[in-house]
Design a protein around this motif. Structure first.
Motif, PDB file in Angstrom:
ATOM      1  N   SER A  44       0.843  -1.189   0.000  1.00  0.00           N
ATOM      2  CA  SER A  44       0.000   0.000   0.000  1.00  0.00           C
ATOM      3  C   SER A  44       0.879   1.239   0.000  1.00  0.00           C
ATOM      4  O   SER A  44       2.000   1.224   0.537  1.00  0.00           O
ATOM      5  N   GLY A  45       0.362   2.298  -0.582  1.00  0.00           N
ATOM      6  CA  GLY A  45       1.097   3.569  -0.560  1.00  0.00           C
ATOM      7  C   GLY A  45       0.591   4.518   0.499  1.00  0.00           C
ATOM      8  O   GLY A  45       1.206   5.556   0.762  1.00  0.00           O
ATOM      9  N   ASN A  46      -0.538   4.166   1.155  1.00  0.00           N
ATOM     10  CA  ASN A  46      -1.125   5.082   2.134  1.00  0.00           C
ATOM     11  C   ASN A  46      -1.645   4.387   3.387  1.00  0.00           C
ATOM     12  O   ASN A  46      -2.321   5.013   4.215  1.00  0.00           O
TER      13      ASN A  46
ATOM     14  N   THR B 153      -4.024   2.526   3.669  1.00  0.00           N
ATOM     15  CA  THR B 153      -5.484   2.381   3.614  1.00  0.00           C
ATOM     16  C   THR B 153      -5.912   1.447   2.490  1.00  0.00           C
ATOM     17  O   THR B 153      -6.709   0.536   2.696  1.00  0.00           O
ATOM     18  N   ASP B 154      -5.399   1.678   1.321  1.00  0.00           N
ATOM     19  CA  ASP B 154      -5.737   0.858   0.160  1.00  0.00           C
ATOM     20  C   ASP B 154      -4.649  -0.179  -0.065  1.00  0.00           C
ATOM     21  O   ASP B 154      -3.494   0.172  -0.355  1.00  0.00           O
TER      22      ASP B 154
ATOM     23  N   SER C 237       8.170   7.265  -4.057  1.00  0.00           N
ATOM     24  CA  SER C 237       7.179   7.308  -2.972  1.00  0.00           C
ATOM     25  C   SER C 237       7.354   6.101  -2.072  1.00  0.00           C
ATOM     26  O   SER C 237       7.954   5.096  -2.457  1.00  0.00           O
ATOM     27  N   ARG C 238       6.822   6.217  -0.889  1.00  0.00           N
ATOM     28  CA  ARG C 238       6.921   5.125   0.073  1.00  0.00           C
ATOM     29  C   ARG C 238       5.957   3.992  -0.276  1.00  0.00           C
ATOM     30  O   ARG C 238       4.858   4.235  -0.766  1.00  0.00           O
TER      31      ARG C 238
END
Length: 239
Positions: free
Chosen positions: A10-12, A14-15, A42-43
């Motif tokens: 996931s990048g956030n 959440t998803d 990006s992480r």
């Protein structure tokens, strides 16, 4: 290990979605390597999900099949055939569950109105899979009934009792032609008085003085008990 491990990303936080790549098993341990994840723009966050392994997709974990049901974890209907059920209880069979899943539910919940599958077979729906009463017949109950009314339950007979109900099964048994013992006795009598081609019976004497021993009557009865389709009649005769 009877567990399934999958890596999600996931990048956030959440998803989440399944991570790309395939794990490799080394010495019984699943390993998966991700490269350049720290150098990207990006992480990316990772997590491992652990689920029960269900290789035949029948809704019952491999561990439960092996250690609780004693069924085959690679065959969805190894304990019984698939069963149509009325999941929404509207009087119409609307879905099918695997045989092993039905067996597990019966083992855990029973088949009373408060548990088990509504309409999973029971008690007089004429084989439609819809229960006519508030209580369905479990495999254990069917097996106990057949132990009393036959010379031993089989998988096929258990399912027949569940689908037909006790009364209908008895009626069906009463309508079957009788398995008679006399044809076997007459057959071996004619054989010993003739060519004597069959020797699967007890006899004595020699030359033209052969005779049959009385225990051949027990053989005739055993043949009827083991092979006769009219099991209820044979069991009643034995009683």
């Amino acid at each position: 290990m009877q567990k399934q491990q999958t890596v999600w990303q996931s990048g956030n936080l959440t998803d989440w979605s399944p991570a790309t790549g395939t794990p490799v098993t080394l010495d019984g341990v699943n390993q998966q390597t991700f490269t350049d994840v720290l150098n990207g723009p990006s992480r990316i966050f990772y997590k491992v999900r652990v689920n029960d392994l269900d290789r035949d997709g029948d809704g019952v974990s491999d561990w439960t099949e092996q250690h609780v049901l004693g069924s085959d974890p690679l065959a969805a209907n190894s304990s019984r055939s698939a069963t149509g059920v009325d999941a929404n209880q509207d009087g119409v069979v609307d879905t099918t569950y695997s045989g092993d899943y039905v067996t597990l539910v019966e083992r855990l919940q029973g088949t009373a109105a408060a548990g088990g599958f509504p309409g999973s077979g029971s008690g007089g729906g004429g084989g439609t899979g819809i229960a006519s009463g508030s209580t369905a017949i479990s495999r254990t109950q069917a097996a106990r009934f057949l132990t009393q009314s036959t010379f031993g339950p089989t998988v096929e007979d258990i399912q027949a009792v569940q689908e037909q109900g006790y009364a209908s099964w008895i009626t069906q048994q009463a309508a079957l032609p009788a398995t008679l013992h006399s044809p076997y006795i007459l057959g071996i009598y004619n054989d010993i008085r003739g060519q004597r081609t069959g020797r699967g019976y007890s006899y004595g004497g020699s030359d033209n003085e052969y005779f049959l021993f009385g225990n051949n009557m027990m053989t005739a009865f055993a043949r009827g008990a083991v092979n006769g389709q009219d099991q209820l009649r044979q069991r009643m005769a034995f009683a």
